[in-house]
Write an enzyme that holds these catalytic residues in place. Sequence first.
Site, mmCIF file in Angstrom:
data_model
loop_
_atom_site.group_PDB
_atom_site.id
_atom_site.type_symbol
_atom_site.label_atom_id
_atom_site.label_comp_id
_atom_site.label_asym_id
_atom_site.label_seq_id
_atom_site.Cartn_x
_atom_site.Cartn_y
_atom_site.Cartn_z
ATOM 1 C CG HIS A 105 -2.041 -0.940 0.954
ATOM 2 N ND1 HIS A 105 -3.675 -1.369 2.433
ATOM 3 C CD2 HIS A 105 -1.915 -1.979 0.407
ATOM 4 C CE1 HIS A 105 -3.958 -1.623 1.767
ATOM 5 N NE2 HIS A 105 -3.810 -2.591 0.525
ATOM 6 C CD GLU A 107 -1.584 4.434 4.002
ATOM 7 O OE1 GLU A 107 -2.644 5.124 4.005
ATOM 8 O OE2 GLU A 107 -1.431 3.356 2.614
ATOM 9 C CB CYS A 135 -6.120 0.035 5.265
ATOM 10 S SG CYS A 135 -4.679 -0.687 5.081
ATOM 11 C CB CYS A 138 -1.786 1.690 6.045
ATOM 12 S SG CYS A 138 -1.442 0.669 4.892
#
Length: 203
Positions: A105, A107, A135, A138
Amino acid sequence: MFVDNGVELLDSRHGLGVTEPVQEQTSVRVQTPSRQGPQGSNYIIMKIDLAKSELDRLVREAQQQAEEAGSRGDGPFGALLVSQDKTVVVRAGNTAITTNNAAAHAEINLLAKAGEKLKTRKLGDYMVVVNAAPCSMCMSALLKAKVTNIVFGAPPEPNMDPYITPEELAAKSRLDVAVLGGILADECVQQIARLRAARTTND
């Protein structure tokens, strides 16, 4: 620490974070619950000295990373690492699809790039700006990196699994975390939908 000279905002639904638009002329100060320390204080003020125009600028730059990610077929998400003088130090986008890595992801990629560039895993002196709510994976990673100032655009998506909001995770942290959401939320939601639709069309 981000120095504040502006208005205090408090989301009564979670006790932390803000989802309402911020007035253009103000800077932002976010109040979050703090575990009682030696002084017995119930709250600590995390400070972000950013006018609404500056917040918009940073979220739009995160959107640029999201645009690049979505255009190459990845999830349309982007993240920035911002120093206290408002300089963007590291940029990253989602690469989960193109690398077949479910953890890639924006991040997570940001933290990896930041560690390599800054030669540290502890990023408490920085702020993270994302085009959408992190999320649970993250957000947990950001907390592991000691990031305590987090700004995002689009709200948490209902289909997140597990569905845990950044505010809920922040409330469980031993850190005192400032979470500011809803910056350019409509623009971010529309961008994400557009890029996802284009990917579906091209599949």
